[in-house]
Design a protein around this motif. Structure first.
Motif, PDB file in Angstrom:
ATOM      1  N   UNK A   5      26.354 -86.326 -58.186  1.00 22.13           N
ATOM      2  CA  UNK A   5      25.394 -85.248 -57.939  1.00 22.13           C
ATOM      3  C   UNK A   5      24.116 -85.599 -58.683  1.00 22.13           C
ATOM      4  N   UNK A   6      23.021 -85.673 -57.941  1.00 17.80           N
ATOM      5  CA  UNK A   6      21.753 -86.152 -58.480  1.00 17.80           C
ATOM      6  C   UNK A   6      20.637 -85.205 -58.072  1.00 17.80           C
ATOM      7  N   UNK A   7      19.494 -85.337 -58.748  1.00 15.91           N
ATOM      8  CA  UNK A   7      18.351 -84.501 -58.396  1.00 15.91           C
ATOM      9  C   UNK A   7      17.122 -85.353 -58.102  1.00 15.91           C
ATOM     10  N   UNK A   8      16.304 -84.841 -57.203  1.00 13.80           N
ATOM     11  CA  UNK A   8      15.024 -85.448 -56.845  1.00 13.80           C
ATOM     12  C   UNK A   8      14.009 -84.311 -56.778  1.00 13.80           C
ATOM     13  N   UNK A   9      13.145 -84.216 -57.754  1.00  8.77           N
ATOM     14  CA  UNK A   9      12.084 -83.203 -57.791  1.00  8.77           C
ATOM     15  C   UNK A   9      12.602 -81.770 -57.866  1.00  8.77           C
ATOM     16  N   UNK A  10      13.833 -81.572 -58.269  1.00 10.72           N
ATOM     17  CA  UNK A  10      14.394 -80.234 -58.452  1.00 10.72           C
ATOM     18  C   UNK A  10      15.626 -80.359 -59.339  1.00 10.72           C
ATOM     19  N   UNK A  11      16.162 -79.229 -59.742  1.00 10.36           N
ATOM     20  CA  UNK A  11      17.378 -79.259 -60.551  1.00 10.36           C
ATOM     21  C   UNK A  11      18.605 -79.270 -59.649  1.00 10.36           C
ATOM     22  N   UNK A  12      19.687 -79.815 -60.171  1.00  7.21           N
ATOM     23  CA  UNK A  12      20.961 -79.754 -59.460  1.00  7.21           C
ATOM     24  C   UNK A  12      21.415 -78.296 -59.467  1.00  7.21           C
ATOM     25  N   UNK A  13      21.788 -77.762 -58.310  1.00 11.10           N
ATOM     26  CA  UNK A  13      22.244 -76.362 -58.271  1.00 11.10           C
ATOM     27  C   UNK A  13      23.458 -76.136 -59.177  1.00 11.10           C
ATOM     28  N   UNK A  14      23.626 -74.909 -59.594  1.00  8.95           N
ATOM     29  CA  UNK A  14      24.748 -74.533 -60.467  1.00  8.95           C
ATOM     30  C   UNK A  14      26.020 -74.431 -59.633  1.00  8.95           C
ATOM     31  N   UNK A  15      26.635 -75.577 -59.409  1.00  3.94           N
ATOM     32  CA  UNK A  15      27.890 -75.638 -58.654  1.00  3.94           C
ATOM     33  C   UNK A  15      28.964 -76.232 -59.542  1.00  3.94           C
ATOM     34  N   UNK A  16      30.206 -75.927 -59.228  1.00  2.00           N
ATOM     35  CA  UNK A  16      31.344 -76.497 -59.936  1.00  2.00           C
ATOM     36  C   UNK A  16      31.609 -77.874 -59.331  1.00  2.00           C
ATOM     37  N   UNK A  17      31.053 -78.899 -59.952  1.00  2.00           N
ATOM     38  CA  UNK A  17      31.095 -80.235 -59.362  1.00  2.00           C
ATOM     39  C   UNK A  17      32.520 -80.758 -59.194  1.00  2.00           C
ATOM     40  N   UNK A  18      33.400 -80.462 -60.139  1.00  2.00           N
ATOM     41  CA  UNK A  18      34.790 -80.926 -60.006  1.00  2.00           C
ATOM     42  C   UNK A  18      35.456 -80.264 -58.808  1.00  2.00           C
TER      43      UNK A  18
END
Length: 141
Positions: A5-18
């Motif tokens: 999970x990466x970001x480009x010009x924004x923040x990574x959304x608050x998701x449960x990545x696992x």
């Protein structure tokens, strides 16, 4: 399995990545594939519009662009998601932002699995697969 999970010009959304990674893996396996490398890039509308112009010669905003690197049944790709368009679509469809984000997250994976959405018939199949996948997500803790 490698899902990033990466970001480009924004923040990574608050998701449960696992949880999302487990879900994506289950959807892939349930559809006869095996996870290779899947990279999510969360970006702004402007960033994705420029990618759409540069790589696809499309001059419009979109919620996702999927680059497919799948070989045989090893499912791999780069998925670029505009959080701005996802947020706008959630408002338009009168649903929660995270619900729409989850739909777009799995939409890209379904493209990697070979499901298209160019025709009305294909769109109906895609929507059915998205709905089935979202139902599976609700069962993953």
């Amino acid at each position: 399995m490698l899902i990033t999970y990466n970001s480009c010009e924004t923040e990574i959304p608050a998701i449960d990545q696992k949880r999302i990674s487990d879900w994506v893996n289950r959807v892939v396996v349930n559809n006869g594939g095996e996870i290779g490398e899947i990279n999510y890039y969360f970006c702004s509308d402007d960033y994705l519009l420029e990618m759409n112009r540069e790589h696809l010669n499309h001059d419009y905003y979109t919620d996702i662009i999927t680059f497919d690197y799948t070989v045989a049944n090893i499912i791999s790709g780069d998925l670029f998601i505009s959080v701005d368009t996802v947020r706008d679509n959630a408002e338009d469809y009168k649903c929660e932002y995270l619900e729409e984000l989850h739909r777009v997250i799995i939409h890209g994976v379904l493209h990697l699995l070979g499901i298209d959405d160019k025709t009305d018939e294909d769109q109906a199949i895609m929507t059915q697969k998205e709905d089935e996948s979202l139902a599976l997500l609700s069962k993953i803790i």
